[in-house]
Write a protein that holds these residues in place. Structure first.
Motif, PDB file in Angstrom:
ATOM      1  N   HIS B  16       0.824  -1.210   0.000  1.00  0.00           N
ATOM      2  CA  HIS B  16       0.000   0.000   0.000  1.00  0.00           C
ATOM      3  C   HIS B  16       0.855   1.255   0.000  1.00  0.00           C
ATOM      4  CE1 HIS B  16      -2.755  -3.086   1.107  1.00  0.00           C
ATOM      5  NE2 HIS B  16      -2.193  -3.238   2.280  1.00  0.00           N
ATOM      6  N   GLY B  42       9.239 -11.257   9.046  1.00  0.00           N
ATOM      7  CA  GLY B  42       9.021  -9.908   8.529  1.00  0.00           C
ATOM      8  C   GLY B  42      10.177  -9.365   7.716  1.00  0.00           C
ATOM      9  N   LYS B  45      10.663 -12.391   3.085  1.00  0.00           N
ATOM     10  CA  LYS B  45      10.785 -13.641   2.314  1.00  0.00           C
ATOM     11  C   LYS B  45       9.535 -13.912   1.478  1.00  0.00           C
ATOM     12  CE  LYS B  45      11.387 -16.134   6.026  1.00  0.00           C
ATOM     13  NZ  LYS B  45      11.276 -15.058   7.006  1.00  0.00           N
TER      14      LYS B  45
HETATM   15  N1  ATP Z   1      -0.588  -7.476   3.352  1.00  0.00           N
HETATM   16  C1  ATP Z   1       0.340  -6.697   3.931  1.00  0.00           C
HETATM   17  N2  ATP Z   1       0.069  -5.414   4.188  1.00  0.00           N
HETATM   18  C2  ATP Z   1       0.985  -4.614   4.752  1.00  0.00           C
HETATM   19  N3  ATP Z   1       2.209  -5.001   5.099  1.00  0.00           N
HETATM   20  C3  ATP Z   1       2.555  -6.281   4.883  1.00  0.00           C
HETATM   21  C4  ATP Z   1       1.641  -7.199   4.293  1.00  0.00           C
HETATM   22  N4  ATP Z   1       2.247  -8.403   4.176  1.00  0.00           N
HETATM   23  C5  ATP Z   1       3.484  -8.236   4.709  1.00  0.00           C
HETATM   24  N5  ATP Z   1       3.669  -6.967   5.126  1.00  0.00           N
HETATM   25  C6  ATP Z   1       4.911  -6.399   5.689  1.00  0.00           C
HETATM   26  O1  ATP Z   1       5.965  -6.668   4.812  1.00  0.00           O
HETATM   27  C7  ATP Z   1       7.120  -7.096   5.497  1.00  0.00           C
HETATM   28  C8  ATP Z   1       7.622  -8.417   4.938  1.00  0.00           C
HETATM   29  O2  ATP Z   1       6.642  -9.422   5.153  1.00  0.00           O
HETATM   30  P1  ATP Z   1       6.800 -10.905   4.678  1.00  0.00           P
HETATM   31  O3  ATP Z   1       5.507 -11.570   4.863  1.00  0.00           O
HETATM   32  O4  ATP Z   1       7.365 -10.899   3.313  1.00  0.00           O
HETATM   33  O5  ATP Z   1       7.864 -11.459   5.703  1.00  0.00           O
HETATM   34  P2  ATP Z   1       8.430 -12.927   5.886  1.00  0.00           P
HETATM   35  O6  ATP Z   1       9.903 -12.818   5.795  1.00  0.00           O
HETATM   36  O7  ATP Z   1       7.752 -13.862   4.984  1.00  0.00           O
HETATM   37  O8  ATP Z   1       8.037 -13.234   7.392  1.00  0.00           O
HETATM   38  P3  ATP Z   1       7.645 -14.629   8.069  1.00  0.00           P
HETATM   39  O9  ATP Z   1       8.918 -15.317   8.386  1.00  0.00           O
HETATM   40  O10 ATP Z   1       6.966 -14.202   9.300  1.00  0.00           O
HETATM   41  O11 ATP Z   1       6.784 -15.371   7.136  1.00  0.00           O
HETATM   42  C9  ATP Z   1       6.757  -7.148   6.949  1.00  0.00           C
HETATM   43  O12 ATP Z   1       7.329  -6.035   7.593  1.00  0.00           O
HETATM   44  C10 ATP Z   1       5.271  -7.064   6.996  1.00  0.00           C
HETATM   45  O13 ATP Z   1       4.864  -6.297   8.083  1.00  0.00           O
END
Ligand code: ATP
Ligand code: MG
Lengths: 278, 269
Positions: B16, B42, B45
């Motif tokens: 967003h 976060g 990934k």
């Molecule tokens: N739908 C969303 N709306 C807003 N922010 C998001 C959304 N999805 C993820 N984020 C933000 O984007 C960043 C990366 O998120 P992501 O899900 O890619 O992390 P991740 O490495 O997969 O974490 P995890 O190990 O918990 O799965 C985070 O800071 C999260 O707060």
């Protein structure tokens, strides 16, 4: 105090599972039974015939007959009667409160006086025609709602959407419908999980006031979360190649059984039309 | 080296427009490679994997798939979109969003049906995938009513059915029992042997060594802080600690990985 709270608790949990059960009872669509074995296209056509027969009829007997047919069909399709009745009769109070009950009185339906009521100094006259109109109305509503519900629970949701497409309903409309359907499901799921989460954090002895606060606070986040989930599900569909036109596992095939069924319902429909003309 | 499949240049993404999720990612992924992304919660990934699957698009920088830039426009081309979806499959981190059909069986065949794969071929794939993952007895169940591990197995099956050249898996072994996890790793290795590219994200350092030849570490700043072979990365305990990946110490004994918890500190001295 705990008695009142329990009531609220049970009613929330009950309402949720009821809603989920009634909108998303795909279990009946996958059961073996008469309606499930019909080709979805033929099924939709014949159900439309039944429903239009109900809308045309001016006889209580005929609409009751049609209702009986509907119940019989439900029975032969292995639909749990209690579940089915519960699900269809829920619409009746809503309709009758606003339309059928006012209609029985002489203010709305003038006619021969059946009996007179005195309520708060008001003289209310129930007329024969009024009563007839109301009963006809209720039987028609229950019969047509029952057919619609029966169709939706004995047909897979994807199949129904596909039939709509085949009948020339625009793609945008069908897609929106499909999205709504999934959206509602996810919304209910989120509500249920949130409810459990609150319960696990606050404990079962949730104070009524506090509960209200939490719920109010949560409503906005609920919409948000289910919106987000819906988007995620849509992505998951795209990822596997969905292009807005769901491909189904079994392609529809019209069997001789379908033709026989179509033939009988059409004949029946024509007879009803003929009876109505008199 | 083999042909390059994905080429990312300075890719930035924010949700967003205000929640940054990736800051300046440069990677290239070649055919037949085994890539793993590790990083704290976060660190971005999942976001990165969604970008690779063409579900979201970079705000800045470019992602190329076989030299062609991925953006919303190219996915509105039905032809390209079909080719891409056949070539790339993603197993989502949250199996609940991935499973949406009324029965497990329908979910498993959803992908190949949408992609217009022949009925016979679908049948044979179905047999293979379900026997490996042992899913036959779940066919008529509703996916929503399965346990988390069962859901994940179904989700993996539904992606494997696409038989894509590139397999992306977001934490494939999270929540699985050891034997099932083992099966899935073996399966991935087998797929890789047959020439497929495997891209995974995980927190599970035990599996990193097996399922990757290149490891990327995503840092708290949502960029890539380290790249290397699994041996190199896993040896760097400072790096792992800084990125929340261990609260346990990792080191080597006679060429074998050992992972010790903090309680065995004396062991290190
Ligand atoms: N739908 C969303 N709306 C807003 N922010 C998001 C959304 N999805 C993820 N984020 C933000 O984007 C960043 C990366 O998120 P992501 O899900 O890619 O992390 P991740 O490495 O997969 O974490 P995890 O190990 O918990 O799965 C985070 O800071 C999260 O707060
Ligand atoms: Mg993630």
């Amino acid at each position: 105090m705990s008695k009142g709270n329990n009531f609220i608790e049970y009613s929330i949990a009950g309402a949720l599972s009821f809603l989920k059960e009634s909108i998303f009872a795909d279990e009946y669509a996958t059961k073996e039974g008469f309606l499930q074995s019909l080709d979805p296209r033929i099924k939709v056509i014949t159900f439309l015939l039944f429903i239009s027969a109900i809308l045309f009829t001016k006889s209580i007997t005929i609409s009751l007959c049609l209702y009986a047919i509907c119940l019989a069909l439900a029975y032969f399709s292995n639909v749990n009667m209690w579940f089915f009745l519960k699900r269809t009769w829920i619409f009746i109070p809503i309709f009758s409160l606003f339309i059928a009950i006012p209609a029985i009185f002489n203010i709305f339906t003038p006619g021969e006086v059946l009996f007179t009521l005195k309520l708060l100094g008001l003289k209310l006259i129930i007329t024969q025609q009024g009563l007839f109109t109301a009963v006809l109305f209720v039987t028609r509503v229950i019969a047509s709602v029952s057919f619609a519900v029966l169709l939706s629970i004995t047909t897979k949701h994807f199949a129904l959407l596909k039939v709509l497409r085949i009948f020339g309903i625009p793609q945008v409309f069908v897609m929106t419908l499909g999205m709504c359907y999934r959206y509602i499901y996810l919304f209910l799921e989120v509500v249920e999980n949130t409810y459990l989460a609150i319960k696990s954090r606050v404990g079962t002895r949730l104070h009524y006031k506090k509960g209200q606060q939490i719920i109010a606070w949560n409503i906005s986040s609920l919409w948000h979360r289910s919106y987000y989930l819906n988007e995620a599900v849509y992505n998951a569909m795209l990822s596997r190649g969905y292009t807005g036109e769901p491909a189904l596992l079994n392609d529809f095939r019209v069997k001789s059984k379908d033709w026989v069924w179509l033939f009988f319902t059409t004949v029946f429909f024509v007879i009803l039309l003929y009876l109505n003309r008199k | 080296m083999n042909k390059v499949i994905f080429e990312l240049r300075n890719v930035c993404f924010s949700y967003h427009g205000k929640f940054p999720a990736l800051r300046g990612i440069d990677i290239s992924i070649g055919q037949g490679q085994k890539i793993t992304f590790i990083g704290a919660n976060g660190s971005g990934k999942s976001t990165l994997l969604h970008l690779l699957d063409g579900l979201i698009f970079a705000d800045k920088g470019s992602i190329k798939f076989f030299g062609e830039e991925l953006n919303e426009r190219c996915f509105s081309d039905a032809n390209f979109s079909r080719i891409f979806r056949r070539a790339v499959g993603l197993v989502f981190q949250n199996s609940d969003v991935q499973l949406f059909c009324p029965t497990v069986k329908e979910d498993i065949v959803f992908g190949p049906l949408q992609l217009g794969i022949e009925r016979k071929e679908i049948e044979s794939r179905l047999e293979r995938v379900t026997s490996i993952l042992n899913l036959n007895n779940l066919f008529e169940r509703s996916p929503h009513q399965l346990s988390i591990g069962e859901k994940r197995k179904v989700a993996i099956a539904s992606t494997l059915m696409i038989n894509s050249d590139v397999l992306i898996l977001d934490e494939p072994t999270a929540g699985l029992d050891p034997l099932t996890a083992r099966h899935i790793i073996d399966l991935l290795l087998q797929e890789n042997q047959s020439g497929k590219t495997i891209i995974t994200s995980t927190h599970d350092l035990h599996i990193v060594e097996e399922i990757s030849d290149t490891v990327y570490v995503l840092g708290q700043e949502k960029n890539i802080v380290a790249t290397g072979s699994p041996e190199e990365i896993l040896r760097d305990s400072r790096l792992l600690e800084d990125n929340n990946l261990v609260h346990i110490h990792t080191h080597r004994h006679k060429d074998k990985m050992h992972i010790h918890s903090h309680q065995h500190l004396e062991h290190h001295q």
